[in-house]
Design an enzyme around this catalytic site. Structure first.
Site, PDB file in Angstrom:
ATOM      1  N   SER A 175       0.851  -1.193   0.000  1.00 17.90           N
ATOM      2  CA  SER A 175       0.000   0.000   0.000  1.00 17.90           C
ATOM      3  C   SER A 175       0.882   1.235   0.000  1.00 17.90           C
ATOM      4  O   SER A 175       1.999   1.211   0.526  1.00 17.90           O
ATOM      5  CB  SER A 175      -0.884   0.010   1.254  1.00 17.90           C
ATOM      6  OG  SER A 175      -1.440   1.285   1.491  1.00 17.90           O
ATOM      7  N   TYR A 235      -0.368  -0.207  10.454  1.00 21.44           N
ATOM      8  CA  TYR A 235      -0.699  -0.641   9.091  1.00 21.44           C
ATOM      9  C   TYR A 235       0.434  -0.309   8.128  1.00 21.44           C
ATOM     10  O   TYR A 235       0.893  -1.169   7.357  1.00 21.44           O
ATOM     11  CB  TYR A 235      -1.990   0.037   8.641  1.00 21.44           C
ATOM     12  CG  TYR A 235      -2.387  -0.310   7.217  1.00 21.44           C
ATOM     13  CD1 TYR A 235      -2.783  -1.590   6.887  1.00 21.44           C
ATOM     14  CD2 TYR A 235      -2.364   0.664   6.207  1.00 21.44           C
ATOM     15  CE1 TYR A 235      -3.152  -1.916   5.577  1.00 21.44           C
ATOM     16  CE2 TYR A 235      -2.725   0.352   4.909  1.00 21.44           C
ATOM     17  CZ  TYR A 235      -3.129  -0.941   4.602  1.00 21.44           C
ATOM     18  OH  TYR A 235      -3.471  -1.254   3.314  1.00 21.44           O
TER      19      TYR A 235
END
Length: 314
Positions: free
Chosen positions: A156, A182
């Site tokens: 990501s 994350y």
């Protein structure tokens, strides 16, 4: 390197004309969202695909759909809980024969509170990275048997702001931050592909990809205020993508490009976005694209490889 593919290309368009008959793939989190579109494209190109998912029954409709299409490869589901090492080992133990494609697609994002796995790992690191590392290393003999296996890690753009914190990777001492946890896990996914250069002599390549902005179940842990701050929820609670968001078939394009296209044969340790290799950026300037230098640093990759090897050995 560059490809002729547009950023808006879909997974089916990327694999148009490519015959994957006889190839075998595992897609984690392949029952929904980008994962399901990845499975669909690989199967329609003729590959046999195993959907590795916590709840195999959720892949039922996808399996039935593809079973009814002439020429599609066989699709089946097998239980896998990435945050549980025993589940990873059970999955690998049941695997028989070569493995040509391993796509680490499953992931969780921005858990509001720190949660740990049975092994005591912070859950985002456990699911997004450590479980995938354990799966890849356990399935290594099967990928070696392929002779030309490919690993794809779905990362990501969130990785750019968060280098891997080797001093406190599990948030045991620093305050827990959902986005730092994350982002760090997604940096780790890229570093995994860099560290996998040690497998190149076995014919195994590994690359990371950012699917871009896509609305899927990945956002399930975000509250309404956060979704509104992102501009994808109105005052009535309706969710809709912004103009630059991709559809799930477009988000899956990069995964299947790296998994099966001859355009990237032999390429390893790279990070792709919008179906192209990404430019290297500093990662601390608020960049909206590119791969951060900290995510492709070979020294960091080797250090993380040693850390993960020790973690899954306990």
């Amino acid at each position: 390197m560059t490809t002729p593919l547009a950023p808006s290309a879909t997974a089916l368009e990327v694999l148009d004309g490519i015959d994957l008959a006889g190839r075998r793939a595992v897609v984690t989190g392949g029952a929904s969202g980008i994962g399901a579109e990845t499975v669909r494209a690989l199967a329609l190109a003729g590959a046999e695909v195993t959907v590795a998912t916590r709840r195999p029954e959720t892949a039922g409709s996808l399996i039935r759909e593809l079973a009814g299409i002439p020429g599609a490869g066989r699709v089946h589901a097998q239980a896998l809980e990435l945050s549980d090492l025993s589940s990873v080992r059970d999955f690998a133990k049941e695997w028989q024969g070569p493995l040509d494609i391993l796509i680490g697609n499953a992931g969780i994002m921005a858990l509001p509170q720190r949660v740990t796995s049975a092994e005591g790992w912070e859950m985002q690191l456990a699911t997004n990275y450590l479980g995938h590392f354990a799966l890849a290393t356990t399935l290594l003999p099967s990928m070696r048997a392929s002779g030309a296996a490919r690993i794809v890690m779905v990362s990501s753009g969130a990785h750019r702001a968060f280098p891997f914190d080797f001093d406190d990777p599990q948030f045991e001492h620093r305050p827990y931050d959902p986005w730092a946890a994350y982002g760090q896990s997604k940096t780790a996914d890229v570093l995994l592909t860099v560290g996998a250069r040690r497998w190149l002599a076995d014919g195994i390549t590994a690359n990371a990809v950012s699917p871009g902005y896509v609305l899927t179940n990945l956002q399930r842990h975000l509250d309404d205020d956060t979704m509104r701050s992102f501009g994808v929820m109105d005052d009535d609670g309706n969710v809709k993508p912004l103009p630059y968001y991709k559809t799930p078939p477009q988000g899956a394009a990069g995964s299947v490009l790296l998994a099966a296209s001859p355009l990237v044969a032999g390429v390893t340790g790279r990070y792709f976005e919008n179906n192209q290799e990404a430019e290297v950026v500093a990662g601390d300037q608020g960049e909206s694209s590119g791969v951060a230098a900290h995510a492709i640093d070979p020294a960091a990759a080797d250090r993380l490889w040693d850390y993960a090897t020790a973690a899954i050995s306990h």
